[in-house]
Design a protein around this motif. Sequence first.
Motif, mmCIF file in Angstrom:
data_model
loop_
_atom_site.group_PDB
_atom_site.id
_atom_site.type_symbol
_atom_site.label_atom_id
_atom_site.label_comp_id
_atom_site.label_asym_id
_atom_site.label_seq_id
_atom_site.Cartn_x
_atom_site.Cartn_y
_atom_site.Cartn_z
ATOM 1 N N GLY A 169 0.817 -1.200 0.000
ATOM 2 C CA GLY A 169 0.000 0.000 0.000
ATOM 3 C C GLY A 169 0.857 1.258 0.000
ATOM 4 O O GLY A 169 1.944 1.286 0.593
ATOM 5 N N TYR A 170 0.382 2.309 -0.663
ATOM 6 C CA TYR A 170 1.092 3.587 -0.712
ATOM 7 C C TYR A 170 0.101 4.718 -0.471
ATOM 8 O O TYR A 170 -0.974 4.759 -1.059
ATOM 9 C CB TYR A 170 1.776 3.787 -2.065
ATOM 10 N N LEU A 171 0.493 5.628 0.417
ATOM 11 C CA LEU A 171 -0.286 6.830 0.677
ATOM 12 C C LEU A 171 0.486 8.012 0.103
ATOM 13 O O LEU A 171 1.636 8.246 0.470
ATOM 14 C CB LEU A 171 -0.494 7.023 2.174
ATOM 15 N N ALA A 172 -0.129 8.728 -0.818
ATOM 16 C CA ALA A 172 0.524 9.862 -1.469
ATOM 17 C C ALA A 172 -0.223 11.147 -1.141
ATOM 18 O O ALA A 172 -1.451 11.176 -1.151
ATOM 19 C CB ALA A 172 0.586 9.661 -2.977
ATOM 20 N N ILE A 173 0.540 12.206 -0.848
ATOM 21 C CA ILE A 173 -0.038 13.506 -0.520
ATOM 22 C C ILE A 173 0.729 14.570 -1.307
ATOM 23 O O ILE A 173 1.951 14.669 -1.208
ATOM 24 C CB ILE A 173 0.070 13.813 0.985
ATOM 25 N N THR A 174 0.004 15.347 -2.108
ATOM 26 C CA THR A 174 0.610 16.469 -2.823
ATOM 27 C C THR A 174 0.065 17.768 -2.264
ATOM 28 O O THR A 174 -1.063 17.812 -1.753
ATOM 29 C CB THR A 174 0.335 16.404 -4.334
ATOM 30 N N GLY A 189 4.680 13.504 0.488
ATOM 31 C CA GLY A 189 5.088 12.146 0.826
ATOM 32 C C GLY A 189 4.402 11.126 -0.048
ATOM 33 O O GLY A 189 3.256 11.309 -0.455
ATOM 34 N N CYS A 190 5.130 10.078 -0.373
ATOM 35 C CA CYS A 190 4.565 8.896 -1.019
ATOM 36 C C CYS A 190 5.146 7.713 -0.276
ATOM 37 O O CYS A 190 6.202 7.189 -0.622
ATOM 38 C CB CYS A 190 4.911 8.855 -2.504
ATOM 39 N N MET A 191 4.481 7.333 0.789
ATOM 40 C CA MET A 191 5.055 6.411 1.763
ATOM 41 C C MET A 191 4.379 5.051 1.719
ATOM 42 O O MET A 191 3.199 4.941 1.378
ATOM 43 C CB MET A 191 4.941 7.016 3.161
ATOM 44 N N SER A 192 5.162 4.044 2.040
ATOM 45 C CA SER A 192 4.603 2.698 2.153
ATOM 46 C C SER A 192 3.591 2.682 3.289
ATOM 47 O O SER A 192 3.791 3.306 4.340
ATOM 48 C CB SER A 192 5.709 1.682 2.433
ATOM 49 N N PHE A 193 2.517 1.961 3.067
ATOM 50 C CA PHE A 193 1.441 1.923 4.052
ATOM 51 C C PHE A 193 1.292 0.489 4.543
ATOM 52 O O PHE A 193 0.854 -0.391 3.802
ATOM 53 C CB PHE A 193 0.135 2.411 3.442
ATOM 54 N N PHE A 194 1.692 0.257 5.789
ATOM 55 C CA PHE A 194 1.619 -1.078 6.371
ATOM 56 C C PHE A 194 0.412 -1.171 7.299
ATOM 57 O O PHE A 194 -0.027 -0.181 7.875
ATOM 58 C CB PHE A 194 2.896 -1.390 7.152
ATOM 59 N N HIS A 207 -1.835 12.975 9.222
ATOM 60 C CA HIS A 207 -1.512 13.995 10.222
ATOM 61 C C HIS A 207 -0.018 14.014 10.528
ATOM 62 O O HIS A 207 0.549 15.092 10.769
ATOM 63 C CB HIS A 207 -2.318 13.750 11.497
ATOM 64 N N GLU A 208 0.623 12.864 10.537
ATOM 65 C CA GLU A 208 2.072 12.824 10.769
ATOM 66 C C GLU A 208 2.818 13.606 9.691
ATOM 67 O O GLU A 208 3.765 14.345 9.987
ATOM 68 C CB GLU A 208 2.555 11.365 10.792
ATOM 69 N N THR A 209 2.382 13.435 8.457
ATOM 70 C CA THR A 209 3.031 14.145 7.354
ATOM 71 C C THR A 209 2.788 15.641 7.457
ATOM 72 O O THR A 209 3.713 16.452 7.272
ATOM 73 C CB THR A 209 2.506 13.626 6.010
ATOM 74 N N LEU A 210 1.549 16.031 7.748
ATOM 75 C CA LEU A 210 1.235 17.456 7.875
ATOM 76 C C LEU A 210 1.984 18.087 9.044
ATOM 77 O O LEU A 210 2.459 19.227 8.952
ATOM 78 C CB LEU A 210 -0.268 17.646 8.046
ATOM 79 N N TYR A 598 9.849 14.813 -7.948
ATOM 80 C CA TYR A 598 8.769 15.784 -7.861
ATOM 81 C C TYR A 598 9.161 17.088 -7.174
ATOM 82 O O TYR A 598 8.530 18.122 -7.404
ATOM 83 C CB TYR A 598 7.567 15.164 -7.148
ATOM 84 N N ASN A 599 10.172 17.053 -6.317
ATOM 85 C CA ASN A 599 10.525 18.253 -5.555
ATOM 86 C C ASN A 599 11.901 18.801 -5.894
ATOM 87 O O ASN A 599 12.327 19.795 -5.295
ATOM 88 C CB ASN A 599 10.448 17.972 -4.048
ATOM 89 N N GLY A 600 12.596 18.166 -6.822
ATOM 90 C CA GLY A 600 13.942 18.625 -7.152
ATOM 91 C C GLY A 600 13.971 20.047 -7.673
ATOM 92 O O GLY A 600 14.969 20.757 -7.511
#
Length: 604
Positions: A169-174, A189-194, A207-210, A598-600
């Motif tokens: 699973g992947y959670l992506a936030i732009t 973030g585009c993080m693995s979701f366990f 919320h952790e990312t924000l 994406y952020n370079g």
Amino acid sequence: MATESKILCHFETPTLFQGKNYKAKCKHCGSMISASTKTCSNFTTHLKRKHPNAFLMPQAPAVPAQGPKADAQGGKYREGDPRQKKITDLLIYLIAKDMLSPSLVESDAFIQFVSTLDQQYQLPSQKHLMTTLLTEKCTVIDDRLKQLLGKMDRVCITLDLCSNLQMKGYLAITCHFIQDWSIQSVLLGCMSFFGCHTADNIARRCHETLDHYSLAEKISNIITDNASTVLNVFRLPGFDDCSSPALLGEFNDVEADENEIEAVNLSECMALLPQHDSCFAHTIQLVVKDGIKNARAINEVLTKAANIVSCTQKSINTSDMLEGEGQAQANIAKGWNSDIKVIRSLLSVPVENLQLLDCQQLSSYERVMLNDLIEILIPFEEATDALQEQDIVTGSFVIPCIRGLQAALDSLKLKHKSAIVTDLLASLNYRMSCYESRDHFICAAILDPRFKLVWCSSNEEKMNMKSKFIEIMSNEFDNEELSSTSSAAGDSVQQPQPKRRKLFSYLPSTKTSSRINIEVDLYLSEPALPEEAKPLDFWKLNESKFPKLSRMAKYYLSIPASSAPVERLFSIIAGKIFRQDRCSMTDAVFQKLIAIKYNGHIIN
């Protein structure tokens, strides 16, 4: 393969040998290489690794002069040399931008290529690239991103969740905002979701990312898909199987291949997050789906057309014949709007060419039906295509788009007298009513100098929308002044404010309202800009003329109307990285590469 004599000509060997082992000096870099009288494999290895260009040369050139930039060992740039650093940065950007494997740096062909361009550049090893260089670059980008977002008053985010074929699973936030009157989009973030994809887990990770970027109090809107399934690409009847997974993986730029994506429910999660909006493009998709689902005759014709398209992809002879027409368009199909483009291309192919296919052909009447369907769906196609463009204002497009679709269907209803038009109009009115009541979409439309209040259907509605807009603006600035006064209270003695009567406490501040009224009246009195104008250019030129309105424009025009930005990200995950033939990239390396990709631009 180079002969032994061609290898030895690159080294200064001793004239007399004492025993079987000896050392020879490289003519290119001066290094002493151990060897044996029986074999010269060490020489070959040294040339391949350090001097690949010389390895292919029949004779050794003169030893290059050691300039001030070159290392004494091998004529290479020193580690801190500006050119060494610049090339390494470009190498990292190349690998991240095209999502290449880090093993590229150990490819013999790539080593030869780099050496031909600059013999003094020293390629990093794959291990050093993955463990050190990518990490350092991501740290620099993350620090710069924190600084950038720290200057923003408000931002919008798009959020999505999916899993690939390996069930990861992947959670992506732009994140989206306006800086220097330009739309900016960054990846948070585009993080693995366990673990389980529950609402609590999704909200916690979000919320952790924000919190990591101190954005918890700055989020004005969150855009997500509005279906129970996050990724569920609607295709016209019969077109589900037209494009192979390989083609979708190669050409899909907006939507991910639904065969490679597991749908995930986000509806419960949204209750635990700030205000969110449904993806407008996906709502248009649902309206189109509602409009044709009960039209049995057109569904049968669409299925027949899809079968013809499928035949063109399977036949070598017809593939050459239809190249550049139906076949070329079919390869890029990725949603219902692309299916329409395929049908349009199919209808442009001469009938005699299509008769070479071993499949049931379209009758003249069926061709008329398809042409009528295309005419009916053109406004929806144009709206969907516009919403999927990058780095443009889309939030202001929502309400004028709804009004435009309603007007188009009212006109088509008189011409076609089709049940499809009636069903489309009914679904449009039902599904779009929520958007027309959203304050931020109303403000965005008014603050777009192309639309202003032109989209209103009557003078009464114009007056109502203007009053509502002024009220929102007044409340916005009254709250800011109240916050500013409170924060300054501890620093200096404040003059007592005149006490307002409770009877009129519901009225906004007269001082603030009068200034806003003046700006709004002046802004709305000017004619609207043409459709092709760029709204942010207008506000850049008129920021001093409309100081309060321009501030609000930065807030409301940064709101995206669709979740396309984050869906583009998942098209890379599904179609270009974690395919069945390429799924060995670790999560850590993937997250570093996707962050640089994406952020370079924020550090360049």
